[in-house]
Design an enzyme around this catalytic site. Structure first.
Site, PDB file in Angstrom:
ATOM      1  N   GLN A  63       8.085  -9.142   7.698  1.00 10.54           N
ATOM      2  CA  GLN A  63       9.051  -8.681   7.303  1.00 10.54           C
ATOM      3  C   GLN A  63       9.812  -7.521   7.795  1.00 10.54           C
ATOM      4  OE1 GLN A  63       7.013  -8.415   3.368  1.00 10.54           O
ATOM      5  NE2 GLN A  63       7.942  -6.472   3.047  1.00 10.54           N
ATOM      6  N   GLY A  88       9.460  -4.623  -8.405  1.00 13.42           N
ATOM      7  CA  GLY A  88      10.094  -3.870  -8.753  1.00 13.42           C
ATOM      8  C   GLY A  88      11.775  -4.023  -8.871  1.00 13.42           C
ATOM      9  N   ARG A 122       8.712   4.993   1.757  1.00  9.87           N
ATOM     10  CA  ARG A 122       9.190   5.602   2.904  1.00  9.87           C
ATOM     11  C   ARG A 122       9.949   7.137   2.702  1.00  9.87           C
ATOM     12  NH1 ARG A 122      10.690  -0.059   3.894  1.00  9.87           N
ATOM     13  NH2 ARG A 122       9.762  -0.609   5.981  1.00  9.87           N
ATOM     14  N   ASP A 129      13.667  -3.001  -5.550  1.00  5.77           N
ATOM     15  CA  ASP A 129      14.053  -3.765  -4.369  1.00  5.77           C
ATOM     16  C   ASP A 129      14.946  -5.159  -4.876  1.00  5.77           C
ATOM     17  OD1 ASP A 129      12.458  -2.579  -1.955  1.00  5.77           O
ATOM     18  OD2 ASP A 129      11.208  -2.566  -3.666  1.00  5.77           O
ATOM     19  N   GLY A 186       0.807  -1.148   0.166  1.00  3.42           N
ATOM     20  CA  GLY A 186      -0.076  -0.199  -0.008  1.00  3.42           C
ATOM     21  C   GLY A 186       0.922   1.250   0.127  1.00  3.42           C
ATOM     22  N   ALA A 187       0.092   2.479   0.421  1.00  2.62           N
ATOM     23  CA  ALA A 187       0.785   4.015   0.193  1.00  2.62           C
ATOM     24  C   ALA A 187       1.566   3.832  -0.990  1.00  2.62           C
ATOM     25  CB  ALA A 187       2.024   3.897   1.307  1.00  2.62           C
ATOM     26  N   HIS A 190       2.570   4.637  -4.947  1.00  2.00           N
ATOM     27  CA  HIS A 190       3.102   5.756  -5.626  1.00  2.00           C
ATOM     28  C   HIS A 190       3.332   5.392  -7.152  1.00  2.00           C
ATOM     29  CE1 HIS A 190       6.613   3.419  -5.316  1.00  2.00           C
ATOM     30  NE2 HIS A 190       6.701   3.497  -4.129  1.00  2.00           N
ATOM     31  N   GLY A 234       5.799   4.417  -8.614  1.00  2.00           N
ATOM     32  CA  GLY A 234       6.451   2.992  -9.030  1.00  2.00           C
ATOM     33  C   GLY A 234       5.544   2.026  -8.964  1.00  2.00           C
ATOM     34  N   HIS A 235       4.594   1.862  -8.048  1.00  2.00           N
ATOM     35  CA  HIS A 235       3.682   0.723  -7.865  1.00  2.00           C
ATOM     36  C   HIS A 235       2.895   0.776  -9.273  1.00  2.00           C
ATOM     37  CE1 HIS A 235       4.497   1.552  -3.461  1.00  2.00           C
ATOM     38  NE2 HIS A 235       4.543   0.238  -3.517  1.00  2.00           N
TER      39      HIS A 235
HETATM   40  P1  AMP Z   1       6.436  -2.188  -1.225  1.00  2.00           P
HETATM   41  O1  AMP Z   1       4.756  -1.667  -1.291  1.00  2.00           O
HETATM   42  O2  AMP Z   1       7.314  -1.272  -1.020  1.00  2.00           O
HETATM   43  O3  AMP Z   1       6.389  -3.489  -0.907  1.00  2.00           O
HETATM   44  O4  AMP Z   1       6.480  -2.300  -3.073  1.00  2.00           O
HETATM   45  C1  AMP Z   1       5.528  -3.236  -3.792  1.00  2.00           C
HETATM   46  C2  AMP Z   1       6.369  -3.510  -4.948  1.00  2.00           C
HETATM   47  O5  AMP Z   1       6.600  -2.170  -5.832  1.00  2.00           O
HETATM   48  C3  AMP Z   1       7.792  -3.966  -4.995  1.00  2.00           C
HETATM   49  O6  AMP Z   1       7.946  -5.100  -5.947  1.00  2.00           O
HETATM   50  C4  AMP Z   1       8.562  -2.784  -5.023  1.00  2.00           C
HETATM   51  O7  AMP Z   1       9.872  -3.393  -5.671  1.00  2.00           O
HETATM   52  C5  AMP Z   1       7.916  -2.022  -6.121  1.00  2.00           C
HETATM   53  N1  AMP Z   1       8.475  -0.632  -6.054  1.00  2.00           N
HETATM   54  C6  AMP Z   1       8.763  -0.119  -5.087  1.00  2.00           C
HETATM   55  N2  AMP Z   1       9.200   1.111  -5.296  1.00  2.00           N
HETATM   56  C7  AMP Z   1       9.326   1.340  -6.652  1.00  2.00           C
HETATM   57  C8  AMP Z   1       9.701   2.105  -7.639  1.00  2.00           C
HETATM   58  N3  AMP Z   1      10.350   3.294  -7.209  1.00  2.00           N
HETATM   59  N4  AMP Z   1       9.924   1.642  -8.803  1.00  2.00           N
HETATM   60  C9  AMP Z   1       9.393   0.507  -9.436  1.00  2.00           C
HETATM   61  N5  AMP Z   1       8.732  -0.243  -8.503  1.00  2.00           N
HETATM   62  C10 AMP Z   1       8.878  -0.127  -7.222  1.00  2.00           C
END
Ligand code: AMP
Length: 283
Positions: A65, A152, A192, A155, A35-36, A38, A40-41
């Site tokens: 985690q 993404g 973050r 990570d 969630g949260a 952006h 990227g997601h």
């Molecule tokens: P998270 O919600 O942070 O666990 O991220 C969910 C998915 O979004 C993971 O596969 C991350 O690698 C991907 N992700 C997070 N930030 C980015 C970004 N800036 N660009 C591309 N993918 C991202």
């Protein structure tokens, strides 16, 4: 306005929705998130639409985690705005399981990951992290039965861990990595980043700038050890405390000596005040 995604919280509702897709012969792509959301997601969501007939986004802040000292309770949560963004992106289904459903009383199983998960990078600083990620991702795969799952490159060690895990356990999911989405100044988008003060935000792009410069120097055959130690100092000089800044084999994440041991990937984790940032780049 686009019709909103179906939002499901129970296993029964999820089975019904996924079953309908499957019965219609449609392919399914899963985008796991905490969630949260952006841009990227949302880039993962867009790519998912190109690969599959139906796009499922899971939203679950996975307690397994986070270490006790980490930001599980304060991790940003924004369900309503997330749903609005997913509506715009025409996501078909949002899977938002409650914690008790994923980890019921008596839950006693976890996946023990090695290989890229034990590369002595993130795992050195967050020893429980990849076990927690692998376990929840395996559960999400079992629940959503996707043909594709998108992660993404941001990570990077996580992407390699999940790819390995899906192959090793014959999970029949194609794991797809998506390039990192960045701010104009190069800072990788991250949920973050909201923790950064204005002063910290101003120096944060140093991380990507140093990655880029170091990758160019290594590609030009400057010695890796020298480039990496100078890069480490540059990141420190900007005010970061560096956890690691390393050149590794891009697939196995094993240590490398020269550019010929490649393909290479540079990976960094560094703390700016209370915020820990990670990033990486291909050489
Ligand atoms: P998270 O919600 O942070 O666990 O991220 C969910 C998915 O979004 C993971 O596969 C991350 O690698 C991907 N992700 C997070 N930030 C980015 C970004 N800036 N660009 C591309 N993918 C991202």
């Amino acid at each position: 306005m686009a019709r909103g995604p179906i939002i499901v919280w129970t296993m029964k509702a999820l089975d019904l929705a996924i079953g309908k897709f499957r019965d219609a012969g449609e392919t399914v792509a899963l985008v796991p998130t905490m969630g949260a959301l952006h841009a990227g997601h949302l880039a993962l969501v867009r790519r998912a639409h190109r690969r599959a007939d139906r796009v499922v986004v899971s939203i679950f802040v996975n307690p397994a985690q986070f270490a006790p000292t980490e930001d599980f309770s304060s991790y940003p949560r924004a369900f309503e705005t997330d749903i609005a963004a997913l509506r715009t992106e025409q996501v078909d289904l949002v899977w938002a399981p409650p914690r008790e459903l994923l980890y019921p009383e008596g839950f006693a199983t976890s996946i023990n990951v090695k290989g890229p998960a034990a590369a002595d990078l993130e795992d050195r600083f967050r020893p429980h992290f990849f076990g927690g990620v692998a376990t929840v991702v395996a559960k999400l795969f079992a629940q959503c039965r996707p043909d594709f799952a998108l992660f993404g490159e941001k990570d990077y060690q996580q992407l390699k861990t999940v790819t390995r895990m899906a192959a090793d356990l014959d999970l029949k999911v194609k794991v797809i990595g998506i390039p990192t989405v960045r701010e104009k100044d190069g800072l990788a988008l991250s949920s973050r980043n909201v923790y950064l003060s204005p002063a910290e935000r101003a120096v944060a792009p140093t991380l990507y700038r140093t990655l880029r410069e170091s990758a160019a120097r290594i590609a030009a055959r400057e010695p890796i050890a020298r480039v990496m130690s100078e890069g480490w100092l540059a990141i420190e000089a900007a005010g970061f405390a560096v956890d690691y800044f390393e050149a590794r084999h891009a697939e196995t994440l094993r240590r490398v000596e020269t550019v010929d041991d490649g393909p290479l990937r540079l990976l960094v984790a560094a703390r700016l005040g209370k915020t820990r940032l990670i990033d990486n780049i291909a050489v």
